[in-house]
Scaffold this active site. Structure first.
Site, PDB file in Angstrom:
ATOM      1  N   GLY A  24       0.797  -1.229   0.000  1.00  0.00           N
ATOM      2  CA  GLY A  24       0.000   0.000   0.000  1.00  0.00           C
ATOM      3  C   GLY A  24       0.822   1.267   0.000  1.00  0.00           C
ATOM      4  O   GLY A  24       0.318   2.340   0.352  1.00  0.00           O
ATOM      5  N   SER A  59       2.365   4.538  -1.303  1.00  0.00           N
ATOM      6  CA  SER A  59       2.009   5.475  -2.378  1.00  0.00           C
ATOM      7  C   SER A  59       3.063   6.550  -2.585  1.00  0.00           C
ATOM      8  O   SER A  59       3.070   7.206  -3.619  1.00  0.00           O
ATOM      9  CB  SER A  59       0.653   6.126  -2.085  1.00  0.00           C
ATOM     10  N   HIS A  97       9.014   5.966   4.952  1.00  0.00           N
ATOM     11  CA  HIS A  97       8.304   6.707   5.996  1.00  0.00           C
ATOM     12  C   HIS A  97       7.667   5.756   6.983  1.00  0.00           C
ATOM     13  O   HIS A  97       7.216   4.671   6.610  1.00  0.00           O
ATOM     14  CB  HIS A  97       7.248   7.651   5.409  1.00  0.00           C
TER      15      HIS A  97
HETATM   16  P1  AMP Z   1       1.927   5.434   2.048  1.00  0.00           P
HETATM   17  O1  AMP Z   1       0.595   5.183   1.413  1.00  0.00           O
HETATM   18  O2  AMP Z   1       2.320   4.467   3.093  1.00  0.00           O
HETATM   19  O3  AMP Z   1       2.998   5.640   0.995  1.00  0.00           O
HETATM   20  O4  AMP Z   1       1.771   6.794   2.816  1.00  0.00           O
HETATM   21  C1  AMP Z   1       1.879   8.041   2.230  1.00  0.00           C
HETATM   22  C2  AMP Z   1       1.157   9.000   3.128  1.00  0.00           C
HETATM   23  O5  AMP Z   1       1.536  10.315   2.761  1.00  0.00           O
HETATM   24  C3  AMP Z   1      -0.367   8.942   3.031  1.00  0.00           C
HETATM   25  O6  AMP Z   1      -0.909   8.613   4.307  1.00  0.00           O
HETATM   26  C4  AMP Z   1      -0.749  10.344   2.587  1.00  0.00           C
HETATM   27  O7  AMP Z   1      -1.926  10.796   3.187  1.00  0.00           O
HETATM   28  C5  AMP Z   1       0.460  11.152   3.017  1.00  0.00           C
HETATM   29  N1  AMP Z   1       0.703  12.376   2.295  1.00  0.00           N
HETATM   30  C6  AMP Z   1       0.717  12.557   0.949  1.00  0.00           C
HETATM   31  N2  AMP Z   1       1.010  13.825   0.652  1.00  0.00           N
HETATM   32  C7  AMP Z   1       1.192  14.474   1.825  1.00  0.00           C
HETATM   33  C8  AMP Z   1       1.514  15.816   2.173  1.00  0.00           C
HETATM   34  N3  AMP Z   1       1.718  16.770   1.249  1.00  0.00           N
HETATM   35  N4  AMP Z   1       1.624  16.125   3.496  1.00  0.00           N
HETATM   36  C9  AMP Z   1       1.422  15.180   4.429  1.00  0.00           C
HETATM   37  N5  AMP Z   1       1.125  13.902   4.162  1.00  0.00           N
HETATM   38  C10 AMP Z   1       1.005  13.549   2.877  1.00  0.00           C
END
Ligand code: AMP
Length: 116
Positions: free
Chosen positions: A95, A97, A102
Site C-alpha cells: 500500500g 504510495s 516513511h
Molecule cells: P503510504 O501510502 O504508506 O505511501 O503513505 C503516504 C502517506 O503520505 C499517506 O498517508 C498520505 O496521506 C500522506 N501524504 C501525501 N502527501 C502528503 C503531504 N503533502 N503532506 C502530508 N502527508 C502527505
C-alpha cells in the site's frame, strides 16, 4: 527510483508546506494530510531511501535512529501510555504510495488487527 522529487523530498526541501512537529539532522516528522486516526504523523529520513526493502547495511544506524525517534515523537505527543502503531508500507501490495521511506505513527483510537 525516479529522478523526480517525491512529495516528501519537497517537504524536506521546504518547497511545499507541512505541519512539522519534529526535525533533527537525520529525519523529520509531520502530520499526515489525510489522517487515518486522531493522531497520524509521518516520520521520514532526510536521506532519500525508497522504502524498507531498499535499506542497506550502511543504513543500519539511520534505521535504528528512525525507530528510536518514533518512540520519542510518540512520547512528545503523549500517546505512549495509551499506545500507538508504527507502520511502514512497502511496495505495491504493502500500500505504499510515496516512494520515500516513511513510518506512519497512528494513535488516538483502538486500532484494528489485521489491517485491511
Ligand atoms: P503510504 O501510502 O504508506 O505511501 O503513505 C503516504 C502517506 O503520505 C499517506 O498517508 C498520505 O496521506 C500522506 N501524504 C501525501 N502527501 C502528503 C503531504 N503533502 N503532506 C502530508 N502527508 C502527505
Amino acid at each position: 527510483m525516479s529522478d523526480e522529487k517525491t512529495i516528501f523530498k519537497k517537504i524536506i526541501d521546504r518547497e511545499i508546506p507541512a505541519n512539522i512537529i519534529f526535525e533533527d539532522d537525520h529525519c523529520i516528522a509531520f502530520y499526515d494530510v489525510s489522517p487515518q486516526a486522531p493522531v497520524h504523523v509521518l516520520l521520514i529520513p532526510k536521506e532519500e531511501i525508497e522504502n524498507v526493502a531498499a535499506l542497506q547495511l550502511e543504513n543500519k544506524e539511520l534505521a535504528g535512529h528512525l525507530l528510536l525517534t518514533a518512540g520519542k515523537v510518540a512520547r512528545e505527543l503523549g500517546i505512549d501510555q495509551a499506545g500507538y502503531r508504527v507502520v511502514a508500507n512497502c511496495g505495491a501490495d504493502g500500500g505504499q504510495s510515496v516512494d520515500h521511506l516513511h513510518l506512519h505513527i497512528l494513535a488516538g483510537r483502538q486500532l484494528k488487527w489485521p489491517p485491511g
